[in-house]
Design an enzyme around this catalytic site. Structure first.
Site, PDB file in Angstrom:
ATOM      1  N   GLY A  93      -6.719   6.078 -18.299  1.00 31.85           N
ATOM      2  CA  GLY A  93      -8.189   6.056 -18.329  1.00 31.85           C
ATOM      3  C   GLY A  93      -8.701   7.268 -19.094  1.00 31.85           C
ATOM      4  O   GLY A  93      -8.135   8.346 -19.007  1.00 31.85           O
TER       5      GLY A  93
ATOM      6  N   ARG B 195       7.707  -1.293 -18.851  1.00 36.20           N
ATOM      7  CA  ARG B 195       7.256  -2.505 -18.145  1.00 36.20           C
ATOM      8  C   ARG B 195       5.989  -3.006 -18.837  1.00 36.20           C
ATOM      9  O   ARG B 195       4.888  -2.860 -18.338  1.00 36.20           O
ATOM     10  CB  ARG B 195       6.989  -2.143 -16.677  1.00 36.20           C
ATOM     11  CG  ARG B 195       6.876  -3.340 -15.762  1.00 36.20           C
ATOM     12  CD  ARG B 195       6.885  -2.901 -14.296  1.00 36.20           C
ATOM     13  NE  ARG B 195       6.633  -4.022 -13.421  1.00 36.20           N
ATOM     14  CZ  ARG B 195       5.422  -4.449 -13.080  1.00 36.20           C
ATOM     15  NH1 ARG B 195       4.349  -3.827 -13.534  1.00 36.20           N
ATOM     16  NH2 ARG B 195       5.271  -5.477 -12.272  1.00 36.20           N
TER      17      ARG B 195
ATOM     18  N   ASP C 253      -0.936  10.767 -14.376  1.00 30.95           N
ATOM     19  CA  ASP C 253       0.405  10.548 -13.828  1.00 30.95           C
ATOM     20  C   ASP C 253       1.101   9.328 -14.435  1.00 30.95           C
ATOM     21  O   ASP C 253       2.315   9.360 -14.670  1.00 30.95           O
ATOM     22  CB  ASP C 253       0.378  10.480 -12.292  1.00 30.95           C
ATOM     23  CG  ASP C 253      -0.447   9.315 -11.784  1.00 30.95           C
ATOM     24  OD1 ASP C 253      -1.325   8.844 -12.526  1.00 30.95           O
ATOM     25  OD2 ASP C 253      -0.217   8.880 -10.640  1.00 30.95           O
TER      26      ASP C 253
ATOM     27  N   THR D  91      -7.135  14.071 -16.254  1.00 30.05           N
ATOM     28  CA  THR D  91      -7.683  13.044 -15.369  1.00 30.05           C
ATOM     29  C   THR D  91      -8.893  13.598 -14.622  1.00 30.05           C
ATOM     30  O   THR D  91      -8.881  14.754 -14.187  1.00 30.05           O
ATOM     31  CB  THR D  91      -6.681  12.490 -14.334  1.00 30.05           C
ATOM     32  OG1 THR D  91      -7.388  11.689 -13.375  1.00 30.05           O
ATOM     33  CG2 THR D  91      -5.932  13.568 -13.567  1.00 30.05           C
TER      34      THR D  91
ATOM     35  N   ASP E 254      -9.487  12.620 -11.831  1.00 32.26           N
ATOM     36  CA  ASP E 254      -9.075  12.584 -10.417  1.00 32.26           C
ATOM     37  C   ASP E 254      -8.485  13.919  -9.929  1.00 32.26           C
ATOM     38  O   ASP E 254      -8.412  14.150  -8.720  1.00 32.26           O
ATOM     39  CB  ASP E 254      -8.025  11.487 -10.197  1.00 32.26           C
ATOM     40  CG  ASP E 254      -8.506  10.118 -10.621  1.00 32.26           C
ATOM     41  OD1 ASP E 254      -9.728   9.937 -10.750  1.00 32.26           O
ATOM     42  OD2 ASP E 254      -7.661   9.228 -10.835  1.00 32.26           O
TER      43      ASP E 254
ATOM     44  N   ASP F 271      -5.467  14.806  -9.767  1.00 32.43           N
ATOM     45  CA  ASP F 271      -4.379  14.553  -8.814  1.00 32.43           C
ATOM     46  C   ASP F 271      -2.986  14.756  -9.406  1.00 32.43           C
ATOM     47  O   ASP F 271      -2.006  14.235  -8.880  1.00 32.43           O
ATOM     48  CB  ASP F 271      -4.516  13.130  -8.233  1.00 32.43           C
ATOM     49  CG  ASP F 271      -4.428  12.050  -9.309  1.00 32.43           C
ATOM     50  OD1 ASP F 271      -4.442  12.397 -10.506  1.00 32.43           O
ATOM     51  OD2 ASP F 271      -4.342  10.868  -8.952  1.00 32.43           O
TER      52      ASP F 271
ATOM     53  N   ARG G 239      -9.222   7.436  -7.053  1.00 32.53           N
ATOM     54  CA  ARG G 239      -8.107   6.651  -6.489  1.00 32.53           C
ATOM     55  C   ARG G 239      -7.767   7.149  -5.080  1.00 32.53           C
ATOM     56  O   ARG G 239      -8.646   7.215  -4.244  1.00 32.53           O
ATOM     57  CB  ARG G 239      -6.884   6.704  -7.405  1.00 32.53           C
ATOM     58  CG  ARG G 239      -7.124   6.061  -8.750  1.00 32.53           C
ATOM     59  CD  ARG G 239      -5.854   5.944  -9.534  1.00 32.53           C
ATOM     60  NE  ARG G 239      -5.262   7.253  -9.754  1.00 32.53           N
ATOM     61  CZ  ARG G 239      -4.037   7.442 -10.200  1.00 32.53           C
ATOM     62  NH1 ARG G 239      -3.255   6.422 -10.450  1.00 32.53           N
ATOM     63  NH2 ARG G 239      -3.575   8.656 -10.395  1.00 32.53           N
TER      64      ARG G 239
HETATM   65  O1  F6P Z   1      -7.764   7.547 -12.907  1.00 28.93           O
HETATM   66  C1  F6P Z   1      -9.060   7.590 -13.381  1.00 28.93           C
HETATM   67  C2  F6P Z   1      -9.897   6.495 -12.775  1.00 28.93           C
HETATM   68  O2  F6P Z   1     -11.225   6.630 -13.250  1.00 28.93           O
HETATM   69  C3  F6P Z   1      -9.888   6.442 -11.258  1.00 28.93           C
HETATM   70  O3  F6P Z   1     -10.673   7.425 -10.654  1.00 28.93           O
HETATM   71  C4  F6P Z   1     -10.350   5.019 -11.025  1.00 28.93           C
HETATM   72  O4  F6P Z   1      -9.903   4.555  -9.772  1.00 28.93           O
HETATM   73  C5  F6P Z   1      -9.706   4.266 -12.152  1.00 28.93           C
HETATM   74  O5  F6P Z   1      -9.427   5.218 -13.164  1.00 28.93           O
HETATM   75  C6  F6P Z   1     -10.559   3.163 -12.739  1.00 28.93           C
HETATM   76  O6  F6P Z   1      -9.809   2.474 -13.678  1.00 28.93           O
HETATM   77  P1  F6P Z   1     -10.418   1.466 -14.741  1.00 28.93           P
HETATM   78  O7  F6P Z   1     -11.019   2.279 -15.858  1.00 28.93           O
HETATM   79  O8  F6P Z   1      -9.256   0.650 -15.174  1.00 28.93           O
HETATM   80  O9  F6P Z   1     -11.477   0.671 -14.038  1.00 28.93           O
END
Ligand code: F6P
Length: 370
Positions: free
Chosen positions: A17, A85, A123, A145, A147, A149, A191
């Site tokens: 992301g 994968r 990650d 990120t 996040d 994390d 997340r």
């Molecule tokens: O990891 C970054 C993040 O924005 C998370 O906080 C969120 O859960 C996820 O990506 C959303 O993913 P997508 O952009 O696929 O909707």
């Protein structure tokens, strides 16, 4: 500056992301590589997808000028392209068919004569990168990120901007919560990690902060809302992580992206909670899901500077020959850890976290006690 003669051509990709600060890293890597070491730099489009599909283009100095303040990534990104994968097709009933296409990735890196690959990602990207290093491709990781994390780094770039956006949203929601004497829930990304929610909750003085690391008790949450409405403030401001869940309960899943290495997308817990609290307390409740607004727009000063430090350090590491490491920020200093130590792991909030303790001490509830 002496130059490692074995490195002449480097590639950069942004995976997973997107988040604010990616362009600042691309700029820092490219400019450092060109100015300091005279390297040729190549950009890979759409993360590992570009390596699978052989979409690699030269990155010139002019390509990375005037992008330090731009959100997104000039290279594009994908969170559905793990070479080990990779979804190559679908069955007649729509199920993805996966194949290991790592050999194709290695072949395309060789064809482009890239001596090192800089992988900017979270990650998922670090896990994929770690597996590619096992095929002899030298990689430097840069931790990205919103996040926050990623293990072994105190902070990732993008996090500060997301927290700033979420805090501003909380400040705005507070005024309307107050006008209408409502319980207002603001749902934040992250997340299974509650970093954005903890920091934005702390910075906005949230009354209740619900994070994945602490399962909440709906009774305790409702009691706090009623207490506030009866003694003092008529409104309650709740910061809630998309990954928050009740004791013994489950997270709320928004969708399943089957082609993705991490297929579960969370979202909607604030809506569920809003209805549950309203039903039990008869208080008026509303939910706001911040969603991707937390990932968009211009990076903060902090993220631009961290991204610049990370990009500069990534090139320094490769020129020292310290391959297959991810750049980290630890106790106020730049450092590096082997990428495989970060792969498939997550940094969650520990219960002795100082900010968590400070929030409790200043009256916030984490929904786990009366
Ligand atoms: O990891 C970054 C993040 O924005 C998370 O906080 C969120 O859960 C996820 O990506 C959303 O993913 P997508 O952009 O696929 O909707």
């Amino acid at each position: 500056m002496s130059r490692n003669k074995t490195i002449k051509r480097i590639g950069i990709l942004t995976g997973g992301g997107d988040c604010p600060g990616l362009n600042a890293v691309i700029r820092a890597v490219t400019k450092t590589a060109i100015i300091r070491y005279g390297l040729d730099v190549f950009g890979v489009e759409d993360g590992f997808l570009g390596l699978i599909e052989n979409r690699i283009k030269p990155l010139k100095f002019s390509d990375v000028s005037n992008i330090i303040d731009q959100g997104g990534t000039i290279l594009g990104s994908s969170n559905k392209a793990d070479p080990a994968r990779f979804c190559v097709d679908h069955t007649s009933d729509g199920k993805p068919i996966f194949e290991d296409v790592t050999d194709r990735v290695v072949e395309n890196i060789k064809r482009a004569q890239l001596d090192v690959l800089v992988c900017i990602g979270g990650d998922g990207t670090m896990s994929a990168a770690s597996r590619v290093t096992e095929h002899g491709v030298p990689i430097i990781g840069v931790p990205k990120t919103i996040d926050n994390d990623l293990l072994h780094t105190d902070v990732t770039f993008g996090f500060n901007t997301a927290v700033t956006i979420a805090t501003e949203a909380m400040d705005r929601i507070r005024t309307t919560a107050s006008s209408h004497s409502r319980v207002m829930l603001v749902e934040m990304m992250g997340r299974n990690a509650g970093w954005i929610t903890l920091y934005a909750g702390a910075a906005s003085g949230a009354d209740i902060i619900l994070i994945p690391e602490i399962e909440f008790d709906l009774d305790a949450v409702c009691r706090r809302c009623i207490d506030r409405s009866q003694h003092g403030k008529a409104y309650t401001l709740v910061a809630v992580s998309e990954g928050a869940k009740p004791k013994g309960g489950h997270v709320v899943v928004d969708r399943v992206v089957q082609e993705s290495p991490d297929p579960i997308r969370l979202g909607g817990v604030s809506e569920v909670l809003s209805h549950d609290i309203a039903k039990r307390t008869h208080l008026e409740c509303r939910a706001t899901i911040l969603g991707h607004v937390q990932r968009g727009g211009t990076p903060t000063t902090f993220d631009r500077t961290l991204a610049t430090l990370f990009g500069y350090h990534a090139v320094g590491l490769m020129m020292k020959g310290q391959m297959n490491h991810m750049v980290v920020w630890k106790k106020g200093n730049l450092g590096a850890v082997p990428i495989h130590q970060v792969a498939d792991k997550q940094k969650l909030i520990q219960l002795d976290n100082a900010l968590l303790a400070a929030c409790r001490a200043t009256g916030a509830s984490f929904g786990d006690a009366g």
